[in-house]
Write a protein that holds these residues in place. Structure first.
Motif, PDB file in Angstrom:
ATOM      1  N   PRO A  67       0.820  -1.216   0.000  1.00 57.76           N
ATOM      2  CA  PRO A  67       0.000   0.000   0.000  1.00 57.76           C
ATOM      3  C   PRO A  67       0.849   1.259   0.000  1.00 57.76           C
ATOM      4  CG  PRO A  67       0.118  -0.904   2.213  1.00 57.76           C
ATOM      5  CD  PRO A  67       0.834  -1.885   1.310  1.00 57.76           C
ATOM      6  N   VAL A  68       0.199   2.376  -0.229  1.00 53.32           N
ATOM      7  CA  VAL A  68       0.720   3.755  -0.175  1.00 53.32           C
ATOM      8  C   VAL A  68       1.999   3.934  -0.979  1.00 53.32           C
ATOM      9  CG1 VAL A  68      -0.423   4.190   2.025  1.00 53.32           C
ATOM     10  CG2 VAL A  68       1.945   3.448   2.057  1.00 53.32           C
ATOM     11  N   GLY A  69       2.168   3.131  -2.034  1.00 49.17           N
ATOM     12  CA  GLY A  69       3.279   3.328  -2.964  1.00 49.17           C
ATOM     13  C   GLY A  69       4.643   2.899  -2.469  1.00 49.17           C
ATOM     14  N   LEU A  70       4.706   2.140  -1.377  1.00 51.72           N
ATOM     15  CA  LEU A  70       5.998   1.701  -0.846  1.00 51.72           C
ATOM     16  C   LEU A  70       6.421   0.374  -1.473  1.00 51.72           C
ATOM     17  CD1 LEU A  70       5.490   2.613   2.925  1.00 51.72           C
ATOM     18  CD2 LEU A  70       6.893   3.824   1.237  1.00 51.72           C
ATOM     19  N   ARG A  71       7.736   0.120  -1.466  1.00 51.15           N
ATOM     20  CA  ARG A  71       8.282  -1.100  -2.047  1.00 51.15           C
ATOM     21  C   ARG A  71       9.372  -1.674  -1.143  1.00 51.15           C
ATOM     22  NH1 ARG A  71       7.573  -2.177  -7.385  1.00 51.15           N
ATOM     23  NH2 ARG A  71       9.647  -3.124  -7.488  1.00 51.15           N
ATOM     24  N   HIS A  76       7.711  -7.683   6.113  1.00 54.99           N
ATOM     25  CA  HIS A  76       7.713  -7.244   7.506  1.00 54.99           C
ATOM     26  C   HIS A  76       8.446  -5.912   7.703  1.00 54.99           C
ATOM     27  CE1 HIS A  76      11.523  -9.605   7.392  1.00 54.99           C
ATOM     28  NE2 HIS A  76      11.943  -8.678   8.211  1.00 54.99           N
ATOM     29  N   LEU A  77       9.041  -5.365   6.636  1.00 52.29           N
ATOM     30  CA  LEU A  77       9.695  -4.064   6.723  1.00 52.29           C
ATOM     31  C   LEU A  77       8.779  -2.922   6.297  1.00 52.29           C
ATOM     32  CD1 LEU A  77      13.209  -4.940   5.220  1.00 52.29           C
ATOM     33  CD2 LEU A  77      12.550  -4.815   7.627  1.00 52.29           C
ATOM     34  N   LEU A  78       7.550  -3.242   5.917  1.00 52.84           N
ATOM     35  CA  LEU A  78       6.625  -2.220   5.410  1.00 52.84           C
ATOM     36  C   LEU A  78       6.392  -1.114   6.437  1.00 52.84           C
ATOM     37  CD1 LEU A  78       4.490  -1.078   3.470  1.00 52.84           C
ATOM     38  CD2 LEU A  78       2.839  -2.647   4.519  1.00 52.84           C
ATOM     39  N   ARG A  79       6.037  -1.482   7.661  1.00 52.95           N
ATOM     40  CA  ARG A  79       5.699  -0.469   8.658  1.00 52.95           C
ATOM     41  C   ARG A  79       6.902   0.417   8.969  1.00 52.95           C
ATOM     42  NH1 ARG A  79       1.893   1.160  11.950  1.00 52.95           N
ATOM     43  NH2 ARG A  79       0.487  -0.407  11.073  1.00 52.95           N
ATOM     44  N   CYS A  80       8.075  -0.155   9.040  1.00 52.85           N
ATOM     45  CA  CYS A  80       9.280   0.633   9.314  1.00 52.85           C
ATOM     46  C   CYS A  80       9.485   1.690   8.236  1.00 52.85           C
ATOM     47  CB  CYS A  80      10.492  -0.283   9.406  1.00 52.85           C
ATOM     48  SG  CYS A  80      12.038   0.572   9.763  1.00 52.85           S
TER      49      CYS A  80
END
Length: 474
Positions: A67-71, A76-80
């Protein structure tokens, strides 16, 4: 380095199910990632896991984007990464508090859909994220990342759900009946652009525009009332991820819609052999080494003459197998090629003539060789797929395909045969001209060959002048 072990199993507290839904599914679960047991004999009532799987089944099977354009490199590193972006954005004033709140909600929803630990509401266990990546699944948790075949992971989760459901069928309990009904209906989410937006990552407006412009009778979901991962949804996902315009996406989808399923028996047999070769490779190989070995096999298996081996023609191979190649101009220089297939469509190769690299024959040959790797080793008819070559992608499948293309067109042994320890620049330019490959391909193959370790500091410095990311050569 990726390992290849994922297992989730439950030992029931009672051999025969009895009592309530909670009592009938009480047991101890163990979850293993690679060589590590991330969950060790976790005691719980596993009807909750069945509810989680049923609720999120479509997303576990189909969602492939963050989500929100992150890669992030691992789920598990998404929130960080999100929190870092929010802090920097708030500090610089480029992100409003309302946007942070909305994005945080999207991140939380994504985590809930893909973190198996969310099934155990009220009990803490390490997070284990499951996210599809083409024909594979990424599974990450406790600092570990593994990749397994998509079908094997979905089969494991499906079988586990069926085992929990079977225990519930043997008891008389209202909650058990509710959870059984949810499990049996897990595939039957009615199609909507909003749901398609979640599983593709593309915005509702993007999907609405491209699919409203396609010929009548062709739509996002192959006219099915239930959500499914068709080749059209795969193309939409990749087109949006590559920032293609809606005009370009519509053009690509129209081509795919008109391409019937390939019926080449020779290609199907070759793909079976290719998958067998892939399955027999060591799981400890890097993506680049795996690609090189697969290219060696492909050269011996499908190049029939010495002339073909000296100057492989990927376009002729696609023609031989009745796989159409379309040259179209896309308003995006970062996309070289796409390979699309799924259901009753394709495969079909689309070459972007608007790409700077494709203006040279060496660039088009490299793009086609890259797609050849996907055609042989990544195409499974049960899984729709659309692959975009673009510079930002660094996932396993793309690294393997890049290494395959280089070795297929210009094997390292050619460097070892022709290099005479003279001018590196002269050698690279001559090989590029003689074999119709880019100077960068020659430079990388020279560096990675057995000769690479014998080159002087000055010669290695000369090689750096021919590659786009010289820091990797350090």
């Amino acid at each position: 380095m990726y390992t290849a072990t994922f297992d989730l199993s439950i030992q029931w507290r009672n051999t025969a199910p009895e009592g309530t839904a909670f009592e009938a599914t009480e047991g101890y679960a163990s979850l293993r990632l690679g060589d590590k047991e991330v969950w060790a004999d976790v005691h719980w009532h596993w009807v909750d896991l069945l509810a989680f799987l049923a609720e999120n089944w479509v997303f576990l099977k189909m969602e492939q984007t963050y989500p929100v354009g992150l890669r992030p490199k691992m789920p598990h590193l998404l929130r960080c990464e999100a929190e870092t972006r929010w802090k920097l954005g708030e500090k610089s004033g480029t992100i409003l508090e309302t946007q942070v709140e909305a994005e945080e909600e999207n991140v939380f929803a994504f985590e809930y859909r893909h973190d198996l630990a969310c099934a155990l509401e009220g009990k803490w266990v390490p997070s284990v994220f499951v996210l599809r990546e083409g024909n594979h699944m990424m599974i990450s948790g406790d600092g570990i990342l593994i990749r397994e075949k998509y079908l094997s992971v979905i089969s494991l989760l499906n079988d586990l759900g069926d085992k929990i459901a079977e225990r519930l069928r043997q008891i008389d309990d209202e909650l058990a009946r509710l959870r059984l009904a949810e499990w049996e209906q897990r595939e039957k989410r009615p199609f909507s652009l909003e749901l398609a937006s979640l599983v593709t990552g593309a915005s509702v407006d993007f999907l609405d525009e491209i699919f409203s412009n396609i010929n009548a009778g062709v739509n996002l979901n192959d006219n099915s009332p239930e959500i499914q991962d068709t080749v059209f949804m795969a193309v939409a996902r990749m087109a949006y991820g590559a920032s293609l315009s809606t005009v370009s996406a519509t053009t690509i989808l129209s081509i795919v819609a008109k391409t019937p399923k390939c019926r080449s028996q020779n290609l199907r047999c070759l793909q079976a052999e290719a998958m067998n070769k892939l399955d027999n490779l060591s799981s400890k190989l890097s993506a680049a080494e795996e690609g090189r070995l697969l290219a060696e096999w492909a050269r011996e298996r499908i190049l029939l003459s010495q002339q073909e081996k000296k100057h492989p023609d990927p376009k002729a191979l696609f023609d031989r197998w009745q796989v159409p190649v379309h040259n179209i101009g896309l308003s995006h220089d970062g996309v070289d090629a796409m390979l699309c297939w799924g259901g009753e469509h394709g495969p079909v190769v689309i070459i972007n003539t608007g790409s700077t690299r494709n203006r040279k024959s060496s660039g088009q040959r490299a793009a086609l060789a890259h797609e050849l790797c996907h055609l042989l080793f990544d195409l499974e008819n049960s899984l729709p797929f659309a692959e975009v070559i673009s510079g930002y992608s660094d996932d396993w499948v793309e690294k393997r395909a890049r290494a395959f293309a280089a070795e297929f067109l210009f094997p390292r042994r050619i460097c070892e045969r022709y290099f005479k320890n003279n001018s590196v620049a002269f050698f690279i330019e001559k090989m590029s001209s003689d074999f119709d490959v880019s100077t960068e391909v020659v430079a990388w193959q020279l560096f990675r060959s057995n000769i690479g370790n014998t080159l002087s500091t000055e010669q290695k410095r000369d090689i750096k002048g021919f590659v786009s990311n010289p820091d990797v050569l350090e």
